[in-house]
Design a protein around this motif. Structure first.
Motif, short mmCIF file in Angstrom:
data_model
loop_
_atom_site.label_atom_id
_atom_site.label_comp_id
_atom_site.label_asym_id
_atom_site.label_seq_id
_atom_site.Cartn_x
_atom_site.Cartn_y
_atom_site.Cartn_z
N LEU A 184 -7.14 2.32 -3.42
CA LEU A 184 -6.57 1.22 -2.64
C LEU A 184 -7.64 0.53 -1.81
O LEU A 184 -7.69 -0.70 -1.74
CB LEU A 184 -5.49 1.76 -1.71
N LEU A 221 -3.92 -1.54 -11.73
CA LEU A 221 -2.90 -0.49 -11.55
C LEU A 221 -1.61 -0.81 -12.31
O LEU A 221 -0.57 -0.23 -12.02
CB LEU A 221 -2.58 -0.32 -10.06
N CYS A 234 0.82 -1.21 0.00
CA CYS A 234 0.00 0.00 0.00
C CYS A 234 0.85 1.26 0.00
O CYS A 234 0.54 2.24 -0.69
CB CYS A 234 -0.94 0.00 1.20
N ILE A 286 -4.75 -6.66 -9.07
CA ILE A 286 -3.80 -5.56 -9.06
C ILE A 286 -3.50 -5.11 -10.49
O ILE A 286 -2.88 -4.06 -10.71
CB ILE A 286 -2.50 -5.98 -8.32
N TYR A 342 0.59 2.20 -14.30
CA TYR A 342 1.30 3.04 -13.34
C TYR A 342 2.39 2.22 -12.63
O TYR A 342 3.50 2.72 -12.40
CB TYR A 342 0.33 3.57 -12.29
N GLY A 343 2.06 1.01 -12.27
CA GLY A 343 2.98 0.18 -11.51
C GLY A 343 4.27 -0.09 -12.26
O GLY A 343 5.37 0.05 -11.70
N ALA A 366 -5.51 7.94 -4.55
CA ALA A 366 -4.81 6.66 -4.47
C ALA A 366 -5.32 5.85 -3.27
O ALA A 366 -5.52 4.64 -3.37
CB ALA A 366 -3.30 6.88 -4.35
N ILE A 405 2.12 1.70 -3.55
CA ILE A 405 1.10 2.15 -4.49
C ILE A 405 0.78 3.62 -4.30
O ILE A 405 0.66 4.38 -5.28
CB ILE A 405 -0.18 1.30 -4.34
N TYR A 408 1.42 6.42 -7.18
CA TYR A 408 0.34 7.27 -7.69
C TYR A 408 0.71 8.75 -7.55
O TYR A 408 0.41 9.57 -8.43
CB TYR A 408 -0.95 6.98 -6.94
#
Length: 314
Positions: free
Chosen positions: A197, A216, A117, A213, A219-220, A193, A120, A124
């Motif tokens: 989440l 995302l 978390c 997941i 972006y990841g 974000a 992420i 973001y």
């Protein structure tokens, strides 16, 4: 009719906030990643509107969102210590985990969730830097979550997704344009974000399938490979920079911000559509997408990163 009223109220709240922010000089201090100054907290207002009109649903999540929004807002307008910021972020995430019911699982789940978390939220935040990218990308994810919640499995009250969607639409009206009237700032990117989440976390817990997941993934991959790239360049990854793929597209290749944002939106939308087609092979599809996106990133950097180097940037 309810969502029309919410949309109008959020739009009016945004206009009112413009006046207050300008009068009180509520602006961000631009860094090397962005030249924007006017910050917005419309995403928090969207979640709060849901909370106040839907029987005080998800109180621990709203408390956590309030905490993380407040500290990010303060951090936008005046510098605070990194340790205080991290402590309050972790507190907010623990509150969110409690809302998820995560404390009924083995303790190591908490550690893993905290690491994931944190990564992420930071990713973001780092990806917010050009007009439209945060709002547009969030629209794609929220649209997918609304579809999943309706057609595949209900993991959250639908009104929460739709109300937050209204807030993102209002933000996009002012931000998704050639000359943006506002931008997300840390407070906006961190709060949206955090909301995403919460939604994705509930989906993963409900289905016991971590492959969600994929929502995302664009972006990841960009965020993780940019960190790897900077480590290879022996840089301090804690310092601001302009080495993300989208930043090179906008700054070095001079592609309009809105066009770059649309590319990221469309890419993530296609990835999600593909996932729906191969939902029975979620983890294999996730692996394939990571490999594909990583290959595109590496090829892009090999071809265009020299433009960045030629300008003597750091």
């Amino acid at each position: 009719m309810y969502y029309v009223i919410i949309l109008v109220l959020l739009f009016l709240a945004e206009l009112f906030y413009f006046r207050i922010a300008d009068k009180c000089n509520i602006i961000d201090k631009p860094n090397e990643r962005s030249s924007h100054t006017r910050i917005r907290i419309i995403f928090y207002f969207g979640a709060l509107a849901y909370f106040l009109t839907n029987h005080w649903e998800y109180p621990w999540f709203i408390l956590a969102l309030t905490l993380i929004t407040f500290i990010s807002f303060v951090d936008d307008i005046r510098s605070i210590s990194q340790s205080l910021r991290l402590m309050l972020h972790f507190t907010a995430m623990v509150l969110m985990f409690y809302q998820w019911g995560l404390f009924t699982l083995p303790w190591w789940w908490i550690i893993v969730a905290l690491i994931v978390c944190t990564g992420i939220i930071n990713a973001y935040n780092f990806m917010d830097g050009i007009n439209g990218i945060t709002g547009g990308y969030s629209l794609v994810i929220l649209g997918a979550l609304a579809y999943i919640n309706t057609e595949i499995t209900q993991f959250v009250e639908p009104a929460l997704i739709y109300t937050v969607l209204c807030s993102v639409l209002v933000f996009c009206f002012f931000n998704f344009r050639k000359k943006a009237k506002c931008f997300a700032g840390d407070v906006g990117s961190v709060s949206i974000a955090f909301i995403l989440l919460f939604l994705i976390g509930r989906l993963i817990i409900k289905t016991e399938d971590f492959s969600w997941i994929i929502l995302l993934s664009v972006y990841g991959v960009d965020s993780v490979l940019t960190i790897v790239h900077r480590l290879m360049l022996h840089e301090n990854i804690g310092l601001p920079h302009r080495k993300h793929m989208y930043q090179l597209m906008a700054n070095e290749l001079k592609i309009p911000h809105v066009a770059v944002s649309l590319v990221y939106m469309l890419t993530q939308a296609l990835v999600i559509l593909g996932y729906f087609c191969f939902v029975g092979y979620g983890y294999w599809y996730l692996l394939g997408i990571i490999v594909l996106l990583s290959s595109i990133y590496v090829l892009f950097m090999r071809k265009y990163f020299h433009f960045y180097v030629q300008q003597g940037k750091k």
